[in-house]
Design a protein around this motif. Structure first.
Motif, PDB file in Angstrom:
ATOM      1  N   LYS A 179       0.938  -1.244   0.036  1.00 44.08           N
ATOM      2  CA  LYS A 179      -0.096  -0.015  -0.083  1.00 44.08           C
ATOM      3  C   LYS A 179       0.706   1.213   0.006  1.00 44.08           C
ATOM      4  CE  LYS A 179      -3.743  -0.006   2.710  1.00 44.08           C
ATOM      5  NZ  LYS A 179      -4.561  -0.061   3.738  1.00 44.08           N
ATOM      6  N   LEU A 180       1.905   1.150   0.654  1.00 39.84           N
ATOM      7  CA  LEU A 180       2.885   2.476   0.852  1.00 39.84           C
ATOM      8  C   LEU A 180       3.439   2.661  -0.488  1.00 39.84           C
ATOM      9  CD1 LEU A 180       4.705   1.841   4.222  1.00 39.84           C
ATOM     10  CD2 LEU A 180       2.692   3.625   3.577  1.00 39.84           C
ATOM     11  N   TYR A 181       3.994   1.471  -1.171  1.00 46.14           N
ATOM     12  CA  TYR A 181       4.441   1.644  -2.671  1.00 46.14           C
ATOM     13  C   TYR A 181       3.562   2.338  -3.439  1.00 46.14           C
ATOM     14  CZ  TYR A 181       8.533  -1.465  -1.345  1.00 46.14           C
ATOM     15  OH  TYR A 181       9.530  -1.927  -0.956  1.00 46.14           O
ATOM     16  N   LEU A 182       2.374   1.721  -3.607  1.00 46.57           N
ATOM     17  CA  LEU A 182       1.249   2.182  -4.447  1.00 46.57           C
ATOM     18  C   LEU A 182       0.713   3.692  -4.136  1.00 46.57           C
ATOM     19  CD1 LEU A 182      -1.428  -0.845  -4.472  1.00 46.57           C
ATOM     20  CD2 LEU A 182       0.477   0.019  -6.313  1.00 46.57           C
ATOM     21  N   TRP A 183       1.207   4.351  -2.826  1.00 45.33           N
ATOM     22  CA  TRP A 183       1.088   5.660  -2.639  1.00 45.33           C
ATOM     23  C   TRP A 183       2.036   6.572  -2.755  1.00 45.33           C
ATOM     24  CZ3 TRP A 183      -2.867   5.360   1.970  1.00 45.33           C
ATOM     25  CH2 TRP A 183      -4.256   4.786   1.520  1.00 45.33           C
ATOM     26  N   GLY A 184       3.264   5.922  -3.482  1.00 41.06           N
ATOM     27  CA  GLY A 184       4.218   6.616  -4.072  1.00 41.06           C
ATOM     28  C   GLY A 184       5.726   6.668  -2.922  1.00 41.06           C
ATOM     29  N   MET A 185       5.614   5.992  -1.872  1.00 43.32           N
ATOM     30  CA  MET A 185       6.761   6.066  -1.166  1.00 43.32           C
ATOM     31  C   MET A 185       7.818   4.989  -1.595  1.00 43.32           C
ATOM     32  SD  MET A 185       5.619   5.768   2.909  1.00 43.32           S
ATOM     33  CE  MET A 185       7.027   6.118   3.433  1.00 43.32           C
ATOM     34  N   SER A 186       9.113   5.449  -1.604  1.00 37.12           N
ATOM     35  CA  SER A 186      10.163   4.887  -2.287  1.00 37.12           C
ATOM     36  C   SER A 186      10.572   3.681  -1.017  1.00 37.12           C
ATOM     37  CB  SER A 186      11.416   5.751  -2.540  1.00 37.12           C
ATOM     38  OG  SER A 186      11.805   6.363  -1.240  1.00 37.12           O
ATOM     39  N   GLU A 187      11.401   2.457  -1.759  1.00 40.83           N
ATOM     40  CA  GLU A 187      12.073   1.615  -0.919  1.00 40.83           C
ATOM     41  C   GLU A 187      12.840   2.393   0.299  1.00 40.83           C
ATOM     42  OE1 GLU A 187      12.784  -2.012   0.619  1.00 40.83           O
ATOM     43  OE2 GLU A 187      11.556  -1.518  -1.268  1.00 40.83           O
ATOM     44  N   ASN A 188      13.633   3.181  -0.200  1.00 37.71           N
ATOM     45  CA  ASN A 188      14.338   3.960   1.227  1.00 37.71           C
ATOM     46  C   ASN A 188      13.397   4.768   1.923  1.00 37.71           C
ATOM     47  OD1 ASN A 188      16.949   3.284   0.048  1.00 37.71           O
ATOM     48  ND2 ASN A 188      17.111   5.023  -1.237  1.00 37.71           N
ATOM     49  N   LEU A 193      11.451   4.686   7.643  1.00 34.24           N
ATOM     50  CA  LEU A 193      10.258   4.220   8.503  1.00 34.24           C
ATOM     51  C   LEU A 193      10.371   3.084   9.337  1.00 34.24           C
ATOM     52  CD1 LEU A 193       7.186   5.398   9.548  1.00 34.24           C
ATOM     53  CD2 LEU A 193       6.571   3.590   7.504  1.00 34.24           C
ATOM     54  N   GLU A 194      10.867   2.081   9.048  1.00 32.96           N
ATOM     55  CA  GLU A 194      11.224   0.941   9.669  1.00 32.96           C
ATOM     56  C   GLU A 194      12.127   1.221  10.922  1.00 32.96           C
ATOM     57  OE1 GLU A 194      12.035  -2.025   7.181  1.00 32.96           O
ATOM     58  OE2 GLU A 194      10.291  -2.475   6.196  1.00 32.96           O
ATOM     59  N   LYS A 195      13.277   1.859  10.338  1.00 26.23           N
ATOM     60  CA  LYS A 195      14.232   2.203  11.371  1.00 26.23           C
ATOM     61  C   LYS A 195      13.869   3.147  12.297  1.00 26.23           C
ATOM     62  CE  LYS A 195      19.116   3.718  11.040  1.00 26.23           C
ATOM     63  NZ  LYS A 195      20.398   4.132  10.409  1.00 26.23           N
ATOM     64  N   SER A 196      13.219   4.129  12.025  1.00 27.45           N
ATOM     65  CA  SER A 196      13.028   5.214  13.001  1.00 27.45           C
ATOM     66  C   SER A 196      11.554   4.793  13.724  1.00 27.45           C
ATOM     67  CB  SER A 196      12.623   6.438  12.331  1.00 27.45           C
ATOM     68  OG  SER A 196      11.378   6.241  11.415  1.00 27.45           O
ATOM     69  N   GLY A 197      10.742   4.016  13.454  1.00 20.43           N
ATOM     70  CA  GLY A 197       9.686   3.440  14.072  1.00 20.43           C
ATOM     71  C   GLY A 197       8.945   4.424  14.286  1.00 20.43           C
ATOM     72  N   THR A 200       6.457  10.497   9.942  1.00 20.70           N
ATOM     73  CA  THR A 200       6.546  11.771   9.951  1.00 20.70           C
ATOM     74  C   THR A 200       5.059  12.300   9.507  1.00 20.70           C
ATOM     75  OG1 THR A 200       7.536  11.570   7.811  1.00 20.70           O
ATOM     76  CG2 THR A 200       8.955  11.650   9.567  1.00 20.70           C
ATOM     77  N   PRO A 201       4.880  13.661   9.658  1.00 20.55           N
ATOM     78  CA  PRO A 201       3.414  14.033   9.139  1.00 20.55           C
ATOM     79  C   PRO A 201       3.489  14.322   7.843  1.00 20.55           C
ATOM     80  CG  PRO A 201       4.930  15.576  10.475  1.00 20.55           C
ATOM     81  CD  PRO A 201       5.697  14.605  10.698  1.00 20.55           C
ATOM     82  N   THR A 202       4.702  14.722   7.223  1.00 21.64           N
ATOM     83  CA  THR A 202       4.517  14.913   5.921  1.00 21.64           C
ATOM     84  C   THR A 202       5.237  13.747   4.916  1.00 21.64           C
ATOM     85  OG1 THR A 202       6.769  16.286   5.986  1.00 21.64           O
ATOM     86  CG2 THR A 202       4.516  17.558   6.044  1.00 21.64           C
ATOM     87  N   THR A 203       5.215  13.597   4.022  1.00 22.15           N
ATOM     88  CA  THR A 203       5.830  12.735   2.919  1.00 22.15           C
ATOM     89  C   THR A 203       6.469  13.477   1.621  1.00 22.15           C
ATOM     90  OG1 THR A 203       4.367  11.125   3.782  1.00 22.15           O
ATOM     91  CG2 THR A 203       5.666  10.485   1.765  1.00 22.15           C
ATOM     92  N   THR A 204       7.897  13.226   1.275  1.00 23.94           N
ATOM     93  CA  THR A 204       8.144  13.908   0.189  1.00 23.94           C
ATOM     94  C   THR A 204       8.029  12.964  -1.054  1.00 23.94           C
ATOM     95  OG1 THR A 204      10.208  14.764   1.554  1.00 23.94           O
ATOM     96  CG2 THR A 204      10.381  14.647  -0.832  1.00 23.94           C
ATOM     97  N   VAL A 205       7.526  13.766  -1.877  1.00 18.92           N
ATOM     98  CA  VAL A 205       7.540  12.999  -3.365  1.00 18.92           C
ATOM     99  C   VAL A 205       8.610  13.372  -4.469  1.00 18.92           C
ATOM    100  CG1 VAL A 205       6.129  12.860  -5.372  1.00 18.92           C
ATOM    101  CG2 VAL A 205       5.080  13.051  -3.243  1.00 18.92           C
ATOM    102  N   PHE A 206       9.401  12.307  -4.687  1.00 11.47           N
ATOM    103  CA  PHE A 206      10.453  12.495  -5.416  1.00 11.47           C
ATOM    104  C   PHE A 206      10.228  12.312  -7.083  1.00 11.47           C
ATOM    105  CE2 PHE A 206      11.960  10.961  -1.418  1.00 11.47           C
ATOM    106  CZ  PHE A 206      12.877  11.630  -1.259  1.00 11.47           C
ATOM    107  N   SER A 207      11.043  13.021  -7.805  1.00 11.16           N
ATOM    108  CA  SER A 207      10.659  12.857  -9.478  1.00 11.16           C
ATOM    109  C   SER A 207      11.275  11.609  -9.894  1.00 11.16           C
ATOM    110  CB  SER A 207      11.387  13.975 -10.041  1.00 11.16           C
ATOM    111  OG  SER A 207      11.361  13.907 -11.587  1.00 11.16           O
ATOM    112  N   ASN A 208      10.437  11.071 -10.607  1.00 11.96           N
ATOM    113  CA  ASN A 208      10.698   9.682 -11.396  1.00 11.96           C
ATOM    114  C   ASN A 208      11.443   9.856 -12.749  1.00 11.96           C
ATOM    115  OD1 ASN A 208       8.500  10.425 -12.684  1.00 11.96           O
ATOM    116  ND2 ASN A 208       7.016   8.740 -12.057  1.00 11.96           N
TER     117      ASN A 208
END
Length: 401
Positions: A179-188, A193-197, A200-208
């Motif tokens: 679901k996170l992939y489909l909504w635009g989050m990258s693998e990194n 997110l897993e590391k910090s636990g 964050t309130p905002t999400t950065t969208v990167f250029s493909n």
């Protein structure tokens, strides 16, 4: 003795009169004015209009009624010049005007996969270059934040119930991750997110994709819909030279045509190419079609919007050609004046072909060796109408062409 003297005087008078007779007596001629050909007389004299001496013109027996006969003075004043036609080769070339535009195959829109509010905009100017993977916007999305929390919760529960439950937490984690992939989050971003636990309130969208921004319709504080465009990017490594061509010129565009694009704003920079696309639809109002040539843009020196000239060249072919000004055209037919004898001209209908610069191809109507009027053709046309009272084209049978 007195009688003999009278007879001798009479003979001398008759002889002198005979010497003063018109040298053209006995010939079938008429007299006309070289400046005013409407003046015609059967004897020498002066023109009643300009008072110049009338010049003799010999009448031709069995003359063609369509012939136009001029005297030497008229030919000189009218600058009538002829040229004997001969076979030769004529290049099939066409020059078009156009402009440089973006290559639509190398344009890409970067859009948001989730609805949210733009908290930060990293690029704010049209024309900025965006590298691939560069951040574009930070968005606040309630839906995406909830998905992050679901993923973190699944991670936490897997640690708590590992080996003590029949629930397949690996499958739940994979579902949340997808679901996170489909909504635009990258693998990194997911690993972070897993590391910090902590989400964050905002999400950065990167250029493909990489490219120059051609359209930017959002600002900080705006809301993005799901699928809403963030920026449009163009790769300028190649551009389209788009030129307009009339429907009557379409036959000159062939697949193997050699195409050269000239950029006048860059000291007539010459770029070789080929026709990539021809619009199958012709504008009904303008009768204009569109052709497109891809051109490389080394160093991004070329800019969309620059004017261009497109030279289309096909293989040359043999045939008759003559100066364009020698052909008289009225929209329905084409005619030329041919010299058939001394000072004698006849109007003939012809069919034309290729036209390039100041030359036009003649496909039928005259043959090699014919002496064609190349200077003063329109004057001959006017003279014919003035003398005959009809247009020389009126006597041609167009059905045979």
């Amino acid at each position: 003795m007195k009688f003999n003297i009278l007879m001798l005087a009479l003979l001398v008078f008759l002889y002198s009169c005979k010497k003063e007779e018109d040298p053209h007596a006995g010939h079938d001629i008429y007299y006309t004015c070289s400046m005013h050909p409407q003046v015609v007389s059967d004897k020498p004299g002066k023109c009643p209009i300009c008072h110049m001496d009338l010049v003799p013109v010999e009448k031709k027996k069995n003359a063609d009624p369509n012939e136009l006969i001029l005297n030497d003075e008229q030919i000189k004043l009218g600058n009538i010049k002829t040229l004997a036609l001969s076979d030769g080769s004529m290049a099939d070339k066409l020059t078009l005007t156009g402009t440089l535009n973006f290559n639509q195959y190398q344009m890409q829109a970067v859009s948001s996969r989730v609805m949210g509010r733009v908290e930060r905009l990293y690029y704010k100017n049209i024309g900025d270059f965006v590298p691939k993977g560069a951040p574009l916007v930070d968005i606040y999305s309630e839906e995406l934040n909830n998905a992050k929390q679901e993923y973190l919760l699944a991670l936490e529960r897997r640690k708590l119930f590992v080996g003590n439950t029949s629930i397949d937490f690996d499958q739940l984690l994979q579902s949340s991750r997808n679901k996170l992939y489909l909504w635009g989050m990258s693998e990194n971003q997911i690993k972070q997110l897993e590391k910090s636990g902590k989400a964050t309130p905002t999400t950065t969208v990167f250029s493909n994709a990489a490219g120059y921004i051609t359209d930017l319709s959002i600002a900080e504080g705006d809301y993005l819909a799901e699928g809403g465009t963030i920026v449009n990017l163009a790769d300028l490594s190649s551009l389209w030279a788009e030129a307009q061509v009339y429907s009557s010129q379409m036959s000159l565009l062939q697949k193997d045509s050699k195409v050269t694009v000239y950029i006048p704003d860059m000291d007539n920079l010459k770029i070789n190419g080929k026709i990539d696309f021809t619009n199958p639809e012709i504008s009904a109002s303008s009768r204009i079609n569109l052709v497109r040539i891809s051109v490389p843009n080394k160093g991004n020196l070329l800019k969309p919007g620059m004017p261009v000239y497109v030279l289309v060249e096909n293989k040359s072919r043999d045939g008759l050609s003559m100066p364009v000004d020698a052909v008289i055209r009225d929209g329905k037919s084409s005619t030329v004046w041919v010299k058939t004898a001394k000072n004698t001209f006849v109007n003939r209908m012809v069919e034309t072909g290729l036209e390039y610069e100041d030359r036009i191809e003649i496909t039928s109507g005259i043959k090699a060796g014919d002496e064609v009027v190349v200077s003063g053709a329109y004057l001959l046309n006017s003279e014919y109408i003035f003398k005959k009272g009809v247009d020389p084209m009126a006597g041609h049978d167009m059905s045979t062409m």
